[in-house]
Write a protein that holds these residues in place. Structure first.
Motif, PDB file in Angstrom:
ATOM      1  N   VAL A 137       0.793  -1.027   0.069  1.00  0.00           N
ATOM      2  CA  VAL A 137       0.236   0.075   0.313  1.00  0.00           C
ATOM      3  C   VAL A 137       0.829   0.841  -0.003  1.00  0.00           C
ATOM      4  N   ARG A 138       1.867   1.285   0.146  1.00  0.00           N
ATOM      5  CA  ARG A 138       3.434   2.493   0.049  1.00  0.00           C
ATOM      6  C   ARG A 138       4.174   1.868  -0.261  1.00  0.00           C
ATOM      7  N   SER A 139       5.687   1.600  -1.325  1.00  0.00           N
ATOM      8  CA  SER A 139       6.136   1.445  -1.585  1.00  0.00           C
ATOM      9  C   SER A 139       7.927   2.679  -0.943  1.00  0.00           C
ATOM     10  N   GLY A 140       8.413   1.470  -0.569  1.00  0.00           N
ATOM     11  CA  GLY A 140       9.220   2.523   0.286  1.00  0.00           C
ATOM     12  C   GLY A 140      10.749   1.596   0.243  1.00  0.00           C
ATOM     13  N   ASP A 141      12.016   1.633   0.234  1.00  0.00           N
ATOM     14  CA  ASP A 141      13.328   1.181   0.114  1.00  0.00           C
ATOM     15  C   ASP A 141      14.088   0.749   1.777  1.00  0.00           C
ATOM     16  N   ASP A 142      13.738   1.416   2.623  1.00  0.00           N
ATOM     17  CA  ASP A 142      14.880   1.138   3.938  1.00  0.00           C
ATOM     18  C   ASP A 142      13.791   0.015   4.978  1.00  0.00           C
ATOM     19  N   VAL A 143      12.658   0.234   4.531  1.00  0.00           N
ATOM     20  CA  VAL A 143      12.391  -0.682   6.073  1.00  0.00           C
ATOM     21  C   VAL A 143      11.122  -1.481   5.141  1.00  0.00           C
ATOM     22  N   THR A 144      10.548  -3.218   5.927  1.00  0.00           N
ATOM     23  CA  THR A 144       9.394  -2.763   5.550  1.00  0.00           C
ATOM     24  C   THR A 144       8.228  -3.386   6.440  1.00  0.00           C
ATOM     25  N   LEU A 145       7.246  -2.821   6.689  1.00  0.00           N
ATOM     26  CA  LEU A 145       6.179  -3.300   7.454  1.00  0.00           C
ATOM     27  C   LEU A 145       5.115  -4.447   7.492  1.00  0.00           C
ATOM     28  N   VAL A 146       4.565  -4.845   7.694  1.00  0.00           N
ATOM     29  CA  VAL A 146       3.927  -5.803   7.033  1.00  0.00           C
ATOM     30  C   VAL A 146       3.112  -6.139   9.078  1.00  0.00           C
ATOM     31  N   THR A 147       1.612  -5.666   7.984  1.00  0.00           N
ATOM     32  CA  THR A 147       0.154  -5.382   9.256  1.00  0.00           C
ATOM     33  C   THR A 147      -0.599  -5.855   8.758  1.00  0.00           C
ATOM     34  N   TRP A 148      -2.043  -5.874   8.993  1.00  0.00           N
ATOM     35  CA  TRP A 148      -3.288  -6.093   8.122  1.00  0.00           C
ATOM     36  C   TRP A 148      -4.363  -5.413   9.141  1.00  0.00           C
ATOM     37  N   GLY A 149      -5.565  -5.187   8.855  1.00  0.00           N
ATOM     38  CA  GLY A 149      -6.888  -4.771   9.270  1.00  0.00           C
ATOM     39  C   GLY A 149      -7.091  -3.128  10.230  1.00  0.00           C
ATOM     40  N   ALA A 150      -7.033  -3.355  10.733  1.00  0.00           N
ATOM     41  CA  ALA A 150      -6.817  -1.778  11.679  1.00  0.00           C
ATOM     42  C   ALA A 150      -5.451  -1.024  11.834  1.00  0.00           C
ATOM     43  N   MET A 151      -4.526  -1.697  11.793  1.00  0.00           N
ATOM     44  CA  MET A 151      -2.994  -1.444  11.532  1.00  0.00           C
ATOM     45  C   MET A 151      -2.858  -0.991  10.348  1.00  0.00           C
ATOM     46  N   VAL A 152      -3.345  -0.999   9.602  1.00  0.00           N
ATOM     47  CA  VAL A 152      -2.345  -0.271   8.166  1.00  0.00           C
ATOM     48  C   VAL A 152      -2.778   0.908   8.489  1.00  0.00           C
ATOM     49  N   GLU A 153      -3.451   1.374   8.827  1.00  0.00           N
ATOM     50  CA  GLU A 153      -3.914   3.434   8.559  1.00  0.00           C
ATOM     51  C   GLU A 153      -3.308   3.690   9.774  1.00  0.00           C
ATOM     52  N   VAL A 154      -2.656   2.904  10.777  1.00  0.00           N
ATOM     53  CA  VAL A 154      -1.566   3.385  11.479  1.00  0.00           C
ATOM     54  C   VAL A 154       0.104   3.290  10.895  1.00  0.00           C
ATOM     55  N   CYS A 155      -0.110   2.098  10.517  1.00  0.00           N
ATOM     56  CA  CYS A 155       1.829   1.843   9.813  1.00  0.00           C
ATOM     57  C   CYS A 155       2.122   2.617   8.779  1.00  0.00           C
ATOM     58  N   GLU A 156       0.403   3.419   8.103  1.00  0.00           N
ATOM     59  CA  GLU A 156       0.497   4.377   6.580  1.00  0.00           C
ATOM     60  C   GLU A 156       1.009   5.660   7.304  1.00  0.00           C
ATOM     61  N   THR A 157       0.875   5.816   8.072  1.00  0.00           N
ATOM     62  CA  THR A 157       1.099   7.097   9.535  1.00  0.00           C
ATOM     63  C   THR A 157       2.354   7.200   9.696  1.00  0.00           C
ATOM     64  N   ALA A 158       2.555   5.993  10.075  1.00  0.00           N
ATOM     65  CA  ALA A 158       4.369   6.010  10.980  1.00  0.00           C
ATOM     66  C   ALA A 158       5.069   6.462   9.179  1.00  0.00           C
ATOM     67  N   ALA A 159       4.653   5.340   8.634  1.00  0.00           N
ATOM     68  CA  ALA A 159       5.582   5.425   7.847  1.00  0.00           C
ATOM     69  C   ALA A 159       5.897   7.018   6.612  1.00  0.00           C
TER      70      ALA A 159
END
Lengths: 322, 333
Positions: free
Chosen positions: A197-219
């Protein structure tokens, strides 16, 4: 395209499939006046024999659904909270998950068990759990968890069309707060396929459900710190799209897994073990999990229990600084 | 009818003994022959168990009338969710003895591909759904299947069989409550002891009809189930039938009781008995020989049918299992 909430998208999926396929039936406690009105309008449109309003018995809801599925229907039983699935655990694990295997493939059990799951709505310790690990650990079950309205509709349609039992987790915190564009008519989001859902090169965040939005904001926050973070929304936990996860980690070398369920033996542990087994030579840092705690989640603890943006950003920094 | 024990074989006999008008001669004799076959197969299983060929078997001895009488009232397209003691029902529905033995031995000819214990029969063509180890899960499933049959609109009914332990299970009550509420075409036969109070009040609480029948009387069981099945087919709802079996083994001779009755009706004789038993013995010997010659399922077959298609993980794990199997084969002395 319509702008829909997560809940409306699920309702749309049910209307669409019940109109298309007369074998699809919905059943659950108090469907006539449900806690979360995902089934609104179905009884009026399709009748009481296809929208069964049951008394409060999870064993009845899931047990009869197993029989209906064996006898040729496509039932979509609903439990009021994912936490109540334990009252139907035997029906799910011993019966639904094993019907095809036990019968030598003569019978199958095409049902979708819809479970409002997760915390964030102050529902207390018995109505806020994310019990996916119990079902991921059961051969014969598929486990699905959408993170947005588009995927909610497409995954539910795909799950209904799947010939095997699917545990369909619906993060209840998203029902009314998550809104997005949803195509009209029938479409499927394939099971077993993750989304970057968001591309990047330095770190991979893997998640699902309600935490996806949290991870997108963290990214996005990490981006301000000069870090490029990739976010992978699993969408289906079992069968897991290992290829997408591994492809990402092989490029970034750093993995953070985010899940609101308790830490020990959570599905985040399975992802960590899989990546460690298959991609150790690519890892630049230990895998870090950001999870709930090994305690129940009372309303008082909810704010700190569920991974938030700061905890995820801290984990990103931890793997980068290793 | 509720509360009164339905019997045929123990009705007072005045003058010539005749069959009840609802039961024809060939049906009555057919039920008896099937019970003889079931009893002989059951004894074979116990023999195989004594020899160590079967590790685990639940005998259907004493249940022949209950099993065969009930199944006799079904027609093609009806469903059976059997108990562990329904060998007689499985045979009555047309599963051949060779397939039964293949199931016991877990060969490739077993429809369940050797994945279950030797009393968890399944057959798609006969609509027999295999029980798990649970005592009453089949009752709640049968209720759901009955609802599916109601929607299908072809007047098919579902028969579920359970023992008295099922009454302690939530699934039993969930199934009956559902069937009562949605008027499902379901018949539940519950084996009970003659010293137990019976389930008329349970049936009433769930809004289903009740009946109580002598479980050792094949003709009575047939009549009770046929009546319940007709009600269900007509859309009049579900029935819970107590099939009462005497606690003391002395009272358990359903074959002898029916044989005596048929002889009194002039429909059976010692000569017919000898001929019947000899034919069945020959049939079973041949079935056993053929079943024993069949191969076992492969390791690969054990990894199928978890889902419709094996996952990538399962395929990888199959290779691990195959490697482990050949390594242990080559390590055998």
């Amino acid at each position: 395209m319509t702008s829909s909430t997560f809940l409306q998208a699920l309702n749309d999926a049910l209307h669409t499939e019940m109109a298309r396929d007369a074998r699809v039936v919905v059943l659950g406690e108090g469907l006539g006046d449900p806690v979360f009105p995902v089934t609104r309008g179905l009884a009026a449109r399709f009748g009481d024999d296809r929208c069964l309003d049951l008394p409060p018995s999870e064993a009845m809801t899931v047990g009869t659904a197993v029989g209906m599925a064996v006898a040729g229907l496509r039932p979509v039983p609903e439990l009021q909270f994912a936490d109540f699935s334990f009252a139907a655990f035997d029906a799910i694990v011993t019966e639904a998950a094993r019907m095809r295997y036990r019968s030598g493939g003569q019978w199958s059990c095409p049902l979708v068990i819809r479970l409002p799951s997760g915390g964030g709505v102050a529902a207390g310790i018995d109505q806020s759990q994310s019990p996916e690990a119990h079902f991921c650990h059961t051969p014969g079950l598929k486990v699905v968890c959408p993170s947005n309205p588009h995927d909610a509709k497409g995954l539910l349609i795909a799950a209904i069309r799947d010939d095997d039992p699917v545990i369909f987790l619906e993060p209840k915190a998203l029902y009314r707060t998550s809104r997005g564009e949803v195509p009209a008519g029938a479409y499927e989001v394939p099971l077993g396929q993750a989304a970057v859902v968001r591309s990047g090169d330095d770190v991979t965040l893997v998640t699902w459900g309600a935490m996806v939005e949290v991870c997108e904001t963290a990214a996005a926050r990490a981006d301000e710190l000069g870090l490029s973070v990739e976010v992978v929304d699993l969408r289906t936990l079992v069968p897991m799209d290992e290829a997408t996860v591994l492809r990402s980690v092989e490029r970034t070398g750093r993995l953070v897994v985010v899940s609101e369920a308790p830490s020990t033996c959570g599905f985040a542990a399975e992802i960590s073990a899989t990546v460690a087994e298959r991609a150790i030579e690519f890892l630049e840092a230990p895998i870090v999990r950001v999870t709930g705690f090994d305690v129940p989640c009372p309303v008082a603890l909810e704010r700190v229990y569920r991974p938030d943006v700061s905890r995820v950003v801290a984990a990103i920094e931890q793997v980068v600084d290793f | 009818m509720t509360g009164e024990l339905v019997t045929v074989l123990e009705r007072p006999r005045k003058g010539k003994v005749t069959l009840p008008p609802e039961i024809g001669e060939s049906l009555a004799v057919g039920l008896y022959r099937r019970m003889v076959q079931a009893s002989a197969l059951d004894r074979l299983a116990l023999e195989l168990q004594a020899r160590g060929t079967l590790s685990f078997y639940v005998s259907g001895a004493g249940a022949e009338a209950r099993a065969v009488g009930a199944a006799g009232a079904l027609r093609a397209g009806d469903w059976l969710f059997p108990s562990f003691r329904d060998l007689g029902a499985v045979l009555a529905l047309g599963v051949p003895p060779e397939q039964v033995i293949a199931h016991w031995l877990g060969t490739s000819d077993d429809p369940a591909l050797g994945r279950t214990l030797p009393f968890q029969y399944s057959s798609r063509s006969q609509r027999i759904v295999p029980p798990s180890a649970a005592t009453a899960a089949r009752v709640v499933q049968a209720a759901g299947a009955a609802h599916a049959m109601k929607l299908a609109g072809e007047q098919q009914v579902v028969l579920a069989v359970c023992g008295d332990a099922a009454l302690l299970s939530g699934d039993f009550h969930a199934g009956l409550a559902f069937a009562g509420r949605f008027s499902a075409p379901l018949v539940v036969v519950a084996e009970c002891r003659d010293d137990a109070p019976g389930n008329a009040s349970v049936a009433a609480a769930h809004g289903v009809a009740a009946a109580r029948v002598d479980g050792g009387d094949a003709l009575a069981v047939y009549l009770a189930v046929a009546t319940a099945v007709a009600r269900a087919r007509a859309g009049s709802g579900s029935t819970l039938i107590d099939a009462v079996l005497p606690r003391a083994s002395a009272g358990r001779d359903p074959l002898g009781r029916l044989r005596g009755y048929l002889e009194a009706c002039g429909l059976w004789s010692a000569a017919l008995e000898a001929e019947c038993r000899a034919a069945i013995a020959a049939e079973l010997r041949e079935a056993l020989t053929r079943a024993q010659a069949a191969p076992r399922p492969t390791l690969a077959e054990c990894f199928r049918d978890v889902s419709r298609e094996p996952s990538a993980r399962q395929q990888e794990q199959l290779r691990l299992a195959q490697d482990a199997a050949s390594a242990s084969d080559s390590n055998d002395p």
